[in-house]
Design a protein around this motif. Sequence first.
Motif, short mmCIF file in Angstrom:
data_model
loop_
_atom_site.label_atom_id
_atom_site.label_comp_id
_atom_site.label_asym_id
_atom_site.label_seq_id
_atom_site.Cartn_x
_atom_site.Cartn_y
_atom_site.Cartn_z
N ARG A 229 -6.59 -11.12 -1.91
CA ARG A 229 -5.43 -10.85 -2.77
C ARG A 229 -5.72 -11.25 -4.21
O ARG A 229 -5.29 -10.57 -5.16
N SER A 230 -6.46 -12.35 -4.38
CA SER A 230 -6.76 -12.83 -5.73
C SER A 230 -7.81 -11.98 -6.42
O SER A 230 -7.67 -11.62 -7.60
N ASP A 231 -8.89 -11.64 -5.69
CA ASP A 231 -10.02 -10.95 -6.31
C ASP A 231 -9.87 -9.44 -6.31
O ASP A 231 -10.23 -8.77 -7.28
N GLU A 232 -9.33 -8.89 -5.24
CA GLU A 232 -9.29 -7.42 -5.11
C GLU A 232 -7.90 -6.84 -5.30
O GLU A 232 -7.72 -5.62 -5.29
N LYS A 233 -6.92 -7.71 -5.45
CA LYS A 233 -5.53 -7.28 -5.69
C LYS A 233 -5.05 -6.34 -4.58
O LYS A 233 -4.33 -5.36 -4.85
N LEU A 234 -5.40 -6.64 -3.35
CA LEU A 234 -4.96 -5.85 -2.21
C LEU A 234 -3.87 -6.59 -1.45
O LEU A 234 -3.76 -7.81 -1.51
N LYS A 235 -3.06 -5.84 -0.74
CA LYS A 235 -2.06 -6.44 0.14
C LYS A 235 -2.74 -6.78 1.47
O LYS A 235 -3.62 -6.05 1.93
N THR A 236 -2.34 -7.89 2.08
CA THR A 236 -2.97 -8.32 3.34
C THR A 236 -1.90 -8.63 4.38
O THR A 236 -0.75 -8.94 4.04
N ARG A 237 -2.33 -8.56 5.62
CA ARG A 237 -1.49 -9.04 6.72
C ARG A 237 -2.41 -9.48 7.86
O ARG A 237 -3.52 -8.98 8.00
N ILE A 238 -1.92 -10.44 8.61
CA ILE A 238 -2.67 -10.93 9.77
C ILE A 238 -1.82 -10.71 11.01
O ILE A 238 -0.64 -11.10 11.05
N ARG A 239 -2.38 -10.08 11.99
CA ARG A 239 -1.67 -9.84 13.25
C ARG A 239 -2.60 -10.16 14.41
O ARG A 239 -3.81 -10.32 14.23
N HIS A 240 -2.04 -10.24 15.59
CA HIS A 240 -2.85 -10.55 16.77
C HIS A 240 -2.61 -9.49 17.85
O HIS A 240 -1.49 -9.02 18.05
N LEU A 241 -3.67 -9.10 18.47
CA LEU A 241 -3.63 -8.11 19.53
C LEU A 241 -4.39 -8.67 20.72
O LEU A 241 -5.61 -8.83 20.65
N GLY A 242 -3.67 -8.97 21.80
CA GLY A 242 -4.33 -9.61 22.94
C GLY A 242 -4.81 -10.99 22.53
O GLY A 242 -4.02 -11.84 22.11
N VAL A 243 -6.12 -11.21 22.63
CA VAL A 243 -6.70 -12.50 22.21
C VAL A 243 -7.49 -12.34 20.92
O VAL A 243 -8.28 -13.21 20.56
N VAL A 245 -7.44 -11.88 16.75
CA VAL A 245 -6.66 -12.05 15.52
C VAL A 245 -7.30 -11.17 14.46
O VAL A 245 -8.52 -11.23 14.23
N ILE A 246 -6.48 -10.35 13.78
CA ILE A 246 -6.99 -9.28 12.92
C ILE A 246 -6.43 -9.43 11.51
O ILE A 246 -5.23 -9.63 11.32
N LEU A 247 -7.32 -9.33 10.52
CA LEU A 247 -6.92 -9.29 9.11
C LEU A 247 -7.02 -7.84 8.64
O LEU A 247 -8.06 -7.21 8.77
N GLU A 248 -5.90 -7.36 8.08
CA GLU A 248 -5.87 -5.98 7.59
C GLU A 248 -5.47 -5.97 6.12
O GLU A 248 -4.77 -6.87 5.64
N THR A 249 -5.91 -4.94 5.41
CA THR A 249 -5.60 -4.79 3.98
C THR A 249 -5.14 -3.37 3.69
O THR A 249 -5.46 -2.44 4.44
N ARG A 250 -4.42 -3.23 2.57
CA ARG A 250 -4.07 -1.91 2.06
C ARG A 250 -3.76 -2.04 0.57
O ARG A 250 -3.47 -3.14 0.08
N THR A 251 -3.83 -0.92 -0.12
CA THR A 251 -3.64 -0.95 -1.58
C THR A 251 -2.18 -1.00 -1.97
O THR A 251 -1.81 -1.63 -2.96
N SER A 252 -1.32 -0.31 -1.18
CA SER A 252 0.11 -0.27 -1.50
C SER A 252 0.88 0.02 -0.22
O SER A 252 0.29 0.27 0.84
N SER A 253 2.18 -0.01 -0.33
CA SER A 253 3.03 0.26 0.83
C SER A 253 2.90 1.68 1.34
O SER A 253 3.27 1.98 2.47
N ARG A 254 2.37 2.57 0.50
CA ARG A 254 2.19 3.97 0.93
C ARG A 254 0.85 4.18 1.65
O ARG A 254 0.63 5.22 2.24
N ASP A 255 0.01 3.19 1.55
CA ASP A 255 -1.33 3.29 2.17
C ASP A 255 -1.27 2.80 3.62
O ASP A 255 -0.34 2.08 4.02
N GLN A 256 -2.26 3.18 4.39
CA GLN A 256 -2.38 2.69 5.76
C GLN A 256 -3.13 1.37 5.78
O GLN A 256 -3.95 1.08 4.91
N TRP A 257 -2.84 0.57 6.82
CA TRP A 257 -3.54 -0.69 6.98
C TRP A 257 -4.95 -0.42 7.53
O TRP A 257 -5.14 0.41 8.40
#
Length: 266
Positions: A229-243, A245-257
């Motif tokens: 977020r600091s260096d690339e100015k991207l949006k991030t989220r962390i979610r978990h699927l099963g066991v 843990v996944i970090l995902e990024t996107r440029t804006s709310s219109r973009d896909q994760w």
Amino acid sequence: MASPSNTTMEDLKTLILAVDSKVNKFNEKLDTIQNKFSNLVQEVKQDVTQVKLEVSKTGQALKELRQNHDVLHRGVEAMELNVQCLEVDKLESMRQSFETDMKNLKEKQLLLEKHDRKYNALVYGMPEKSDENIWKVIDDLMINYSKMEKPKVDNFPFANAHRIPARQNSGERKRPNPIIIRFIHYADKELFLSHGSYLAGKNIRIVDDLPPCMKEARKELAKIAYKIRSDEKLKTRIRHLGVTVILETRTSSRDQWHIRKQFRCC
């Protein structure tokens, strides 16, 4: 010179005949002994020949036996090598099967623990007082910080809530102990988490309660997400699927994760 008498001649003749007879008998006995000796020598020669033949046969048999022994020995060595290979393969197969079973068992145990924490939410950074009432703290968090509707909050059926003693690093300013809230209804917890965006810039965050190894993975991914977020100015989220843990990024709310990094916890 006087001529011998008839009596003397007769005696001499008789003596000569007797000697001749004894010589003949001696010759006969000598011939007999010679024949017997010749026969004995012949028998000995035959016996020696037979012994040589038997020894030759025995030597050949020993040679064949030695060859058979060598062939058998090589066969046994080959069988031992095959058995060793089979044992190694079997042990390796058993090891791999055991590791797979242990991995599956660990994953099932982790999923069970995750499911048991399914109704829990963790709150980090909420100011703490020594004589606080935890339910008033939660009301303050939900209504004033998370901007949730008071009637809805008043109707939340909680199972339990309390502070969790956190490890403090030496020399570091004491941080508030996190709060764990156990909801009765999963939908209520999800509604609470959905208001997490209102906590931006307040040094307070709310997350799912996870097993320790998944918490550590989320903590590491959170550090990476902050740098992104600091260096690339991207949006991030962390979610978990099963066991995982996944970090995902996107440029804006219109973009896909997009998956940026992930940790599988077993």
